[in-house]
Design a protein around this motif. Structure first.
Motif, PDB file in Angstrom:
ATOM      1  N   GLU A 105     -33.681  47.287 -67.335  1.00  0.00           N
ATOM      2  CA  GLU A 105     -33.804  47.679 -68.738  1.00  0.00           C
ATOM      3  C   GLU A 105     -32.907  46.816 -69.630  1.00  0.00           C
ATOM      4  OE1 GLU A 105     -35.013  49.444 -72.160  1.00  0.00           O
ATOM      5  OE2 GLU A 105     -35.903  49.655 -70.183  1.00  0.00           O
ATOM      6  N   VAL A 106     -31.702  46.549 -69.173  1.00  0.00           N
ATOM      7  CA  VAL A 106     -30.789  45.690 -69.944  1.00  0.00           C
ATOM      8  C   VAL A 106     -31.354  44.283 -70.067  1.00  0.00           C
ATOM      9  CG1 VAL A 106     -28.510  44.579 -69.870  1.00  0.00           C
ATOM     10  CG2 VAL A 106     -28.716  47.033 -69.455  1.00  0.00           C
ATOM     11  N   ARG A 107     -31.923  43.752 -68.991  1.00  0.00           N
ATOM     12  CA  ARG A 107     -32.541  42.421 -69.059  1.00  0.00           C
ATOM     13  C   ARG A 107     -33.704  42.406 -70.044  1.00  0.00           C
ATOM     14  NH1 ARG A 107     -31.652  42.279 -63.491  1.00  0.00           N
ATOM     15  NH2 ARG A 107     -33.755  43.070 -63.086  1.00  0.00           N
ATOM     16  N   ARG A 108     -34.522  43.436 -70.020  1.00  0.00           N
ATOM     17  CA  ARG A 108     -35.678  43.514 -70.913  1.00  0.00           C
ATOM     18  C   ARG A 108     -35.218  43.577 -72.377  1.00  0.00           C
ATOM     19  NH1 ARG A 108     -38.374  46.741 -68.064  1.00  0.00           N
ATOM     20  NH2 ARG A 108     -37.449  48.690 -68.769  1.00  0.00           N
ATOM     21  N   ARG A 109     -34.203  44.407 -72.657  1.00  0.00           N
ATOM     22  CA  ARG A 109     -33.682  44.498 -74.027  1.00  0.00           C
ATOM     23  C   ARG A 109     -33.082  43.180 -74.475  1.00  0.00           C
ATOM     24  NH1 ARG A 109     -29.683  49.291 -74.173  1.00  0.00           N
ATOM     25  NH2 ARG A 109     -29.633  48.837 -71.991  1.00  0.00           N
ATOM     26  N   SER A 110     -32.372  42.505 -73.580  1.00  0.00           N
ATOM     27  CA  SER A 110     -31.753  41.226 -73.931  1.00  0.00           C
ATOM     28  C   SER A 110     -32.810  40.175 -74.241  1.00  0.00           C
ATOM     29  CB  SER A 110     -30.857  40.739 -72.793  1.00  0.00           C
ATOM     30  OG  SER A 110     -29.775  41.618 -72.611  1.00  0.00           O
ATOM     31  N   ARG A 111     -33.882  40.148 -73.459  1.00  0.00           N
ATOM     32  CA  ARG A 111     -34.962  39.182 -73.731  1.00  0.00           C
ATOM     33  C   ARG A 111     -35.593  39.439 -75.090  1.00  0.00           C
ATOM     34  NH1 ARG A 111     -37.316  40.170 -68.142  1.00  0.00           N
ATOM     35  NH2 ARG A 111     -36.009  38.871 -66.838  1.00  0.00           N
ATOM     36  N   ARG A 112     -35.856  40.696 -75.387  1.00  0.00           N
ATOM     37  CA  ARG A 112     -36.431  41.029 -76.696  1.00  0.00           C
ATOM     38  C   ARG A 112     -35.497  40.601 -77.824  1.00  0.00           C
ATOM     39  NH1 ARG A 112     -38.100  47.122 -75.425  1.00  0.00           N
ATOM     40  NH2 ARG A 112     -39.831  46.700 -74.024  1.00  0.00           N
ATOM     41  N   ALA A 113     -34.216  40.852 -77.651  1.00  0.00           N
ATOM     42  CA  ALA A 113     -33.247  40.503 -78.689  1.00  0.00           C
ATOM     43  C   ALA A 113     -33.176  38.990 -78.886  1.00  0.00           C
ATOM     44  CB  ALA A 113     -31.866  41.059 -78.327  1.00  0.00           C
ATOM     45  N   VAL A 114     -33.213  38.233 -77.806  1.00  0.00           N
ATOM     46  CA  VAL A 114     -33.162  36.775 -77.913  1.00  0.00           C
ATOM     47  C   VAL A 114     -34.414  36.245 -78.605  1.00  0.00           C
ATOM     48  CG1 VAL A 114     -33.252  34.646 -76.542  1.00  0.00           C
ATOM     49  CG2 VAL A 114     -31.580  36.394 -75.999  1.00  0.00           C
ATOM     50  N   VAL A 115     -35.568  36.762 -78.234  1.00  0.00           N
ATOM     51  CA  VAL A 115     -36.814  36.309 -78.856  1.00  0.00           C
ATOM     52  C   VAL A 115     -36.810  36.655 -80.344  1.00  0.00           C
ATOM     53  CG1 VAL A 115     -39.311  36.694 -78.933  1.00  0.00           C
ATOM     54  CG2 VAL A 115     -38.169  36.326 -76.751  1.00  0.00           C
ATOM     55  N   SER A 116     -36.380  37.857 -80.685  1.00  0.00           N
ATOM     56  CA  SER A 116     -36.313  38.259 -82.096  1.00  0.00           C
ATOM     57  C   SER A 116     -35.376  37.348 -82.873  1.00  0.00           C
ATOM     58  CB  SER A 116     -35.820  39.702 -82.223  1.00  0.00           C
ATOM     59  OG  SER A 116     -36.678  40.581 -81.573  1.00  0.00           O
TER      60      SER A 116
END
Length: 127
Positions: free
Chosen positions: A43-54
């Motif tokens: 879940e942390v990896r998924r949130r981090s990826r979304r944040a980086v893309v945003s």
């Protein structure tokens, strides 16, 4: 002599063996803990990826908007340069306005991207 000491220590070693039911319940509990940690890490990896893309998308859009405004900035600087008397410190800034505008554009993009990254992480933590 050392062998005798080792044999004496090992001879006194008598560990308590737990029952198979207790062992299995502890093993099951530990496996559940490991699975919970794996889910949290995913879940942390998924949130981090979304944040980086945003952050990357917003930073790119910010840079494009600022670059679109660059000719207007050049016109404003030319007007100021023509209207102002020759002042040593001001002339240096006006002469290097393109370099300064590139630096300001880069700094604005970085600040906006970092803020979007932090905001995206904080919003996804609450969800």
């Amino acid at each position: 002599m050392d062998d005798d000491k080792i044999r004496d220590i090992l001879g006194r070693f008598n560990p308590q063996l737990s029952s198979s039911e207790r062992f299995m319940s502890e093993l099951s509990r530990n496996l559940e803990s490991v699975e919970m940690i794996k889910r949290h890490a995913a879940e942390v990896r998924r949130r981090s990826r979304r944040a980086v893309v945003s952050a990357a998308v917003v930073g790119l859009i910010t840079g494009m908007i600022l670059m679109w405004l660059m000719p207007y900035l050049q016109g404003a600087v030319m007007k100021v340069q023509g209207a102002m008397p020759s002042i040593a410190g001001l002339n240096v800034i006006i002469d290097h306005y393109m370099l300064i505008s590139w630096i300001v554009t880069a700094l604005v993009c970085v600040v906006v991207s970092l803020n979007v990254y932090e905001l995206s992480l904080s919003v996804s933590k609450r969800s």
